[in-house]
Write a protein that holds these residues in place. Structure first.
Motif, mmCIF file in Angstrom:
data_model
loop_
_atom_site.group_PDB
_atom_site.id
_atom_site.type_symbol
_atom_site.label_atom_id
_atom_site.label_comp_id
_atom_site.label_asym_id
_atom_site.label_seq_id
_atom_site.Cartn_x
_atom_site.Cartn_y
_atom_site.Cartn_z
ATOM 1 N N PHE A 49 51.379 29.195 39.576
ATOM 2 C CA PHE A 49 51.413 30.373 40.451
ATOM 3 C C PHE A 49 50.623 30.171 41.745
ATOM 4 N N GLY A 50 49.703 29.211 41.749
ATOM 5 C CA GLY A 50 48.777 29.108 42.870
ATOM 6 C C GLY A 50 47.663 30.136 42.795
ATOM 7 N N MET A 51 47.432 30.655 41.599
ATOM 8 C CA MET A 51 46.413 31.695 41.422
ATOM 9 C C MET A 51 45.037 31.098 41.156
ATOM 10 N N ILE A 52 44.066 31.499 41.934
ATOM 11 C CA ILE A 52 42.664 31.252 41.606
ATOM 12 C C ILE A 52 42.213 32.542 40.940
ATOM 13 N N TRP A 53 41.887 32.487 39.635
ATOM 14 C CA TRP A 53 41.929 33.667 38.765
ATOM 15 C C TRP A 53 40.632 33.855 37.971
ATOM 16 N N PRO A 54 39.510 34.175 38.636
ATOM 17 C CA PRO A 54 38.247 34.369 37.907
ATOM 18 C C PRO A 54 38.304 35.483 36.866
ATOM 19 N N HIS A 83 47.600 28.045 53.652
ATOM 20 C CA HIS A 83 47.373 29.481 53.562
ATOM 21 C C HIS A 83 46.624 29.830 52.290
ATOM 22 N N LEU A 84 45.639 30.711 52.407
ATOM 23 C CA LEU A 84 44.900 31.237 51.261
ATOM 24 C C LEU A 84 44.830 32.744 51.423
ATOM 25 N N ASN A 85 45.307 33.456 50.425
ATOM 26 C CA ASN A 85 45.377 34.914 50.475
ATOM 27 C C ASN A 85 44.368 35.504 49.498
ATOM 28 N N GLN A 86 43.337 36.136 50.014
ATOM 29 C CA GLN A 86 42.324 36.779 49.180
ATOM 30 C C GLN A 86 42.807 38.188 48.820
ATOM 31 N N CYS A 87 43.783 38.237 47.939
ATOM 32 C CA CYS A 87 44.544 39.461 47.701
ATOM 33 C C CYS A 87 44.055 40.275 46.518
ATOM 34 N N GLY A 88 43.187 39.727 45.653
ATOM 35 C CA GLY A 88 42.792 40.424 44.454
ATOM 36 C C GLY A 88 43.919 40.500 43.434
ATOM 37 N N SER A 89 43.723 41.285 42.383
ATOM 38 C CA SER A 89 44.732 41.378 41.333
ATOM 39 C C SER A 89 44.715 42.758 40.694
ATOM 40 N N LEU A 90 45.862 43.103 40.098
ATOM 41 C CA LEU A 90 45.996 44.331 39.321
ATOM 42 C C LEU A 90 46.572 44.010 37.957
ATOM 43 N N ASP A 114 32.975 43.940 41.456
ATOM 44 C CA ASP A 114 34.290 43.460 41.890
ATOM 45 C C ASP A 114 35.436 44.039 41.072
ATOM 46 N N VAL A 115 35.153 44.735 39.978
ATOM 47 C CA VAL A 115 36.213 45.283 39.140
ATOM 48 C C VAL A 115 36.080 46.798 39.057
ATOM 49 N N ALA A 116 37.232 47.458 38.866
ATOM 50 C CA ALA A 116 37.249 48.909 38.742
ATOM 51 C C ALA A 116 38.505 49.334 37.998
ATOM 52 N N GLY A 138 45.219 51.092 36.094
ATOM 53 C CA GLY A 138 45.210 49.655 36.300
ATOM 54 C C GLY A 138 43.816 49.123 36.518
ATOM 55 N N LEU A 139 43.638 47.875 36.191
ATOM 56 C CA LEU A 139 42.382 47.170 36.432
ATOM 57 C C LEU A 139 42.480 46.444 37.766
ATOM 58 N N TRP A 140 41.633 46.826 38.696
ATOM 59 C CA TRP A 140 41.560 46.147 39.985
ATOM 60 C C TRP A 140 40.432 45.123 39.947
ATOM 61 N N SER A 141 40.729 43.919 40.416
ATOM 62 C CA SER A 141 39.701 42.899 40.589
ATOM 63 C C SER A 141 39.851 42.303 41.977
ATOM 64 N N ALA A 142 38.740 42.168 42.679
ATOM 65 C CA ALA A 142 38.773 41.719 44.069
ATOM 66 C C ALA A 142 38.671 40.213 44.224
ATOM 67 N N THR A 143 38.459 39.471 43.141
ATOM 68 C CA THR A 143 38.100 38.060 43.279
ATOM 69 C C THR A 143 39.287 37.095 43.310
ATOM 70 N N GLU A 144 40.484 37.539 42.972
ATOM 71 C CA GLU A 144 41.602 36.603 42.842
ATOM 72 C C GLU A 144 42.193 36.242 44.208
ATOM 73 N N MET A 145 42.662 34.999 44.300
ATOM 74 C CA MET A 145 43.231 34.479 45.535
ATOM 75 C C MET A 145 44.513 33.706 45.205
ATOM 76 N N ILE A 146 45.346 33.538 46.238
ATOM 77 C CA ILE A 146 46.607 32.821 46.075
ATOM 78 C C ILE A 146 46.722 31.724 47.122
ATOM 79 N N VAL A 147 47.102 30.535 46.678
ATOM 80 C CA VAL A 147 47.547 29.471 47.572
ATOM 81 C C VAL A 147 48.935 29.047 47.104
#
Length: 387
Positions: A49-54, A83-90, A114-116, A138-147
């Motif tokens: 996926f290209g997910m950096i997924w803490p 490209h690196l997208n600091q998009c977070g995750s749900l 970072d989570v809510a 939903g669980l929001w996390s701000a740490t995930e990124m995509i390349v």
């Protein structure tokens, strides 16, 4: 083979694990040489996926390792020009048992800003690609990124060569290691400090006896990519359905998880049968990357199953609404896994370290793991030198 080429550190494998260890060594002043049997890395490092997924890692050294990797990705991406997208995750909940797991997880992360846990309206404000009918939260996390892993893995070697002097030898097969010597494409090389073997799923070639005793196996996953979304439609953040709560170890301690797993096994037994959980990311071209499944075994079936892809797409449609799900490409990846472990590290002989089996989390963990491994190696070498 009379001439012996010399370097400090040799890395076998130019996938993300190998490049992470090459970078960690070069930053510490070592001369590093990397060998890759293909013209560029074509294994699991580009088939994900290209997910950096803490968020998928439990609160422990693994989460810190993932966050360290995240920082390194942020450093190298602009320099390498990808490209690196600091998009977070749900992570989305449409059933009460899914919401219960999310509530328990957020409670366990009470010190993590970072989570809510978001309400349905807050969730849909994060992404216009979601179906609101039946959405409970939903669980929001701000740490995930995509390349885009295909872009990143191709561009990183140029950066590592330019900035750190790392020498890459592509289309060069390593056939024998007897530390401190190594044979690559018929030429003899000497590593004055250390050799790292980071060969991924291709672990039958070097030190096969070590791997045979390790209980290591392989995991095959199936994935898909859509055409670019029309009118520059963006999903906003990476999205996961409730199935993903059963996949990542970060959720293992949630008391409601067993009930969720039981319900899924009863209602949709094909999901656990094929190890399916469903996530979607979007690359800079606007294409959606969709997956995935997990089949275990040392000799994965080379033929993909259409019904698995259909199961994934059908489940995706239960929570995602996008302009186009026209599939442009399907593929499978294979990665090494050591059951019950997050990585496989072995020392088959003095001066050689095998690093493998990051269990599908190579994009998330490799840079952080390499920092730990190379730091420990440097400390041990310094102790030897002092002694």
């Amino acid at each position: 083979m009379n001439t012996i080429n010399q370097t400090d550190i040799i890395v076998v494998g130019a996938g993300i694990v190998g490049m992470a260890h090459a970078l960690a060594a070069a930053k510490r002043g070592y001369k590093v040489t990397v060998f890759e049997r293909n013209s560029y890395a074509v294994g699991a490092s580009i088939r994900n996926f290209g997910m950096i997924w803490p968020i998928g890692q439990p609160q422990s050294k693994l989460r810190q390792r993932a966050l360290k990797s995240r920082e390194i990705w942020k450093q190298v991406a602009p320099k390498a020009g990808f490209h690196l997208n600091q998009c977070g995750s749900l992570h989305l909940a449409y059933r009460e048992d899914e919401l219960a797991v999310l509530q328990e997880f957020v409670k366990s992360e009470k010190d993590n800003s970072d989570v809510a846990l978001l309400s349905p309206s807050e969730v849909t404000a994060k992404s216009h690609a979601l179906k609101s009918d039946g959405l409970l939260g939903g669980l929001w996390s701000a740490t995930e990124m995509i390349v885009d892993p295909r872009e990143a893995v191709k561009k990183l070697p140029s950066l590592l060569n330019r900035e750190y002097g790392i020498e890459f030898h592509f289309s060069t097969v390593v056939t024998n290691i007897e530390y401190s010597n190594l044979i690559a494409a018929g030429e003899k090389w000497k590593a004055n400090k250390h050799i790292f073997v980071c060969s991924g799923a291709d672990f039958e070639t070097l030190y096969p006896d070590v791997y045979q005793k390790s209980n290591i196996t392989k995991v095959k996953l199936q994935m898909m990519r859509t055409i670019p979304q029309p009118d520059n439609f963006r999903i906003g953040t990476s999205l996961c359905g409730g199935l993903t709560l059963t996949h990542y170890s970060a959720f293992n301690d949630c008391p409601s998880l067993p009930a969720l797993k039981d319900r899924i096994s009863i209602e949709t037994p094909h999901f656990p049968e094929w190890g399916i959980h469903v996530m979607v990311s979007q690359n800079s071209a606007g294409e959606l990357i969709i997956g995935d499944s997990h089949e275990h075994g040392l000799n994965p079936e080379p033929f993909d199953k259409a019904e698995i892809n259909q199961y994934i797409l059908d489940y995706l449609k239960t929570f995602v609404r996008v302009p186009s799900l026209e599939i442009a490409e399907t593929w499978h990846g294979v990665y090494a896994k050591l059951p019950g472990k997050t990585e496989f590290i072995a020392h088959p002989e003095s001066g050689v370290t095998i690093v493998n089996a990051l269990s599908g989390a190579g994009m998330t963990l490799s840079f952080g793991l390499a920092e730990e491994v190379v730091t420990n190696l440097q400390e041990s070498m310094n102790l030897v030198a002092v002694g």
